[in-house]
Design a protein around this motif. Sequence first.
Motif, PDB file in Angstrom:
ATOM      1  N   VAL A  64      46.778   8.157  48.086  1.00 15.39           N
ATOM      2  CA  VAL A  64      46.144  10.368  48.495  1.00 15.39           C
ATOM      3  C   VAL A  64      46.125  10.193  49.283  1.00 15.39           C
ATOM      4  O   VAL A  64      45.555   9.456  50.591  1.00 15.39           O
ATOM      5  CB  VAL A  64      45.358   9.637  47.528  1.00 15.39           C
ATOM      6  N   ASN A  65      46.740  11.393  50.079  1.00 15.52           N
ATOM      7  CA  ASN A  65      46.326  11.938  51.039  1.00 15.52           C
ATOM      8  C   ASN A  65      44.670  12.491  51.292  1.00 15.52           C
ATOM      9  O   ASN A  65      45.209  13.770  51.132  1.00 15.52           O
ATOM     10  CB  ASN A  65      47.478  12.508  52.211  1.00 15.52           C
ATOM     11  N   THR A  66      44.455  12.884  52.182  1.00 15.65           N
ATOM     12  CA  THR A  66      43.204  13.711  52.855  1.00 15.65           C
ATOM     13  C   THR A  66      43.160  13.829  54.108  1.00 15.65           C
ATOM     14  O   THR A  66      42.993  13.042  54.752  1.00 15.65           O
ATOM     15  CB  THR A  66      41.399  13.018  52.243  1.00 15.65           C
ATOM     16  N   ASN A 126      52.831   9.703  47.579  1.00 14.57           N
ATOM     17  CA  ASN A 126      51.799   9.316  48.095  1.00 14.57           C
ATOM     18  C   ASN A 126      51.015  11.385  47.761  1.00 14.57           C
ATOM     19  O   ASN A 126      51.913  12.194  47.687  1.00 14.57           O
ATOM     20  CB  ASN A 126      52.046  10.055  49.539  1.00 14.57           C
ATOM     21  N   VAL A 127      49.791  11.421  46.909  1.00 14.68           N
ATOM     22  CA  VAL A 127      49.615  13.188  46.716  1.00 14.68           C
ATOM     23  C   VAL A 127      48.269  13.111  47.523  1.00 14.68           C
ATOM     24  O   VAL A 127      47.238  13.002  47.774  1.00 14.68           O
ATOM     25  CB  VAL A 127      48.943  12.827  45.400  1.00 14.68           C
ATOM     26  N   PRO A 173      43.121   1.842  41.838  1.00 11.94           N
ATOM     27  CA  PRO A 173      43.877   1.381  42.634  1.00 11.94           C
ATOM     28  C   PRO A 173      44.673   1.684  43.792  1.00 11.94           C
ATOM     29  O   PRO A 173      46.180   1.668  43.062  1.00 11.94           O
ATOM     30  CB  PRO A 173      45.125   0.015  41.374  1.00 11.94           C
ATOM     31  N   ILE A 174      43.894   3.031  43.984  1.00 16.67           N
ATOM     32  CA  ILE A 174      44.367   3.820  44.807  1.00 16.67           C
ATOM     33  C   ILE A 174      44.300   3.422  46.458  1.00 16.67           C
ATOM     34  O   ILE A 174      43.292   2.815  46.977  1.00 16.67           O
ATOM     35  CB  ILE A 174      44.176   5.062  44.672  1.00 16.67           C
ATOM     36  N   GLU A 175      45.312   3.720  47.537  1.00 16.46           N
ATOM     37  CA  GLU A 175      45.269   3.685  48.655  1.00 16.46           C
ATOM     38  C   GLU A 175      44.875   5.089  49.327  1.00 16.46           C
ATOM     39  O   GLU A 175      45.732   6.032  49.037  1.00 16.46           O
ATOM     40  CB  GLU A 175      45.783   3.179  49.437  1.00 16.46           C
ATOM     41  N   LEU A 176      43.395   5.324  49.507  1.00 13.13           N
ATOM     42  CA  LEU A 176      43.296   6.733  49.444  1.00 13.13           C
ATOM     43  C   LEU A 176      43.300   6.120  51.529  1.00 13.13           C
ATOM     44  O   LEU A 176      42.443   5.923  52.636  1.00 13.13           O
ATOM     45  CB  LEU A 176      41.697   6.826  49.347  1.00 13.13           C
TER      46      LEU A 176
END
Length: 326
Positions: free
Chosen positions: A159-161, A119-120, A182-185
Motif C-alpha cells: 500500500v502506498n501512502t 501496489n495500491v 500481510p501488507i507492506e505499508l
Amino acid sequence: MQLIDNYQRRFKYLRLSITENCNFQCQYCLPEGASNSVTNKPHFLSLSEIDRVVSTFAQLGVEKIRITGGEPTLRKDFTDILSLIGCHQQIKTVALTTNGFRLLRDVEAWKLAGLNNLNVSVDSLSPATFKFITGQDRLSVILAGLDKAIAVGIEKVKVNTVLMKGLNDNLADYLSWLKTHPIELRFIELMETGQGSQIFNQYHLSGQILQQQLVQQGWQLATKEETSGPAQVYSHPDYYGKIGLIMPYSRDFCRSCNRLRISAKGKFHFCLFGEQGIELRDLLQSDSQQDELKTRIFNGLKIKPERHFLDEHRIGITQTLSAIGG
C-alpha cells in the motif's frame, strides 16, 4: 549486455507508464482530474509498441517491470498488456501500481494474466480523509479489493501512502491494521512538482520523523532484494505487516537507484525529476529496429546524472506525477 551507468549502478527494473489519464483527483497529483475524452484522446503506446519495449529491455537484463500511469487499469486492453509482459520469460516480476478502483472486480483475472506484485494507493484509512485527499469516496471498496488480492494469491501486496502533514501522518492510525494484514505499508514523502508547489509547501513532512518513531517502538530495518525499489522497509515481530519509508529528500537517496522509466508516449527517462526524455517511439515501429533501439538506450544511459536535485527545488520537466508514472 547489461544496463549500467557511469556510476556503476545496474538497472534491472523498468517502470512502464501506459497512460497519463486518471479518474481520481488526488491533491498532490491531479487535483482537477485528467480528461479521458474521445475528442481529445492522447496517443499512448500501442500493444505492439509496448511489446517491443518489453522485449528490448528484457534482453538488456531487466527482470522487473512495473506498469504505472496515470491509472493503468483505465486502458481497455490492460489485461492484454499484463499477458503480453508475462510471455517474456526473462521478466520475473510483473508489477502494477493502481488506485485500486477496479481491484475487487478484476484482480483475479489480472493474476491469471501474470500479475504477481501489486501496489495500491491508499492515502488514509479514514474514509473522510481519504475522500479529502483523493476526491473519491471509495475506501471501503478498495480495502475489500486488497483483501481479495491477498486471497487470490498475489505474491506481494503493498500500500502506498503519500505522507501529508496533519492529514495522514499519525503512525498509530495504521498499526492495528498491520497487526492482521500481510501488507507492506509504504509512506512516500510528498514530492514537489511544477503544478504542486503550493501543496508541497503546505503538506510536506520528512519521513525521518516516522523513521524515528518506528525505531523507538522496536521496528527493525530489513534487507533489500536486488530489484526492490528505494523503500527502507521495517518489520516487527508483533505485526504481520511491514512499514516502508521512501524518502527522496534524504542524503544519498539516488546512490542505490536501480530503475529506469518509459513514459506513456514512448520517451526514455532516467528519473522522475529529470530534465529531459529521450525519444524512443520512432524505433518501436518494427522488430528490425531493435539493434538501433538498444544503441539509443545505451547512449542515453551514459548521460544519466548522479542524482536528482529535489532538495534544491529543481523538479525537471515533471509538472504532475501522472506524466511519467510517479
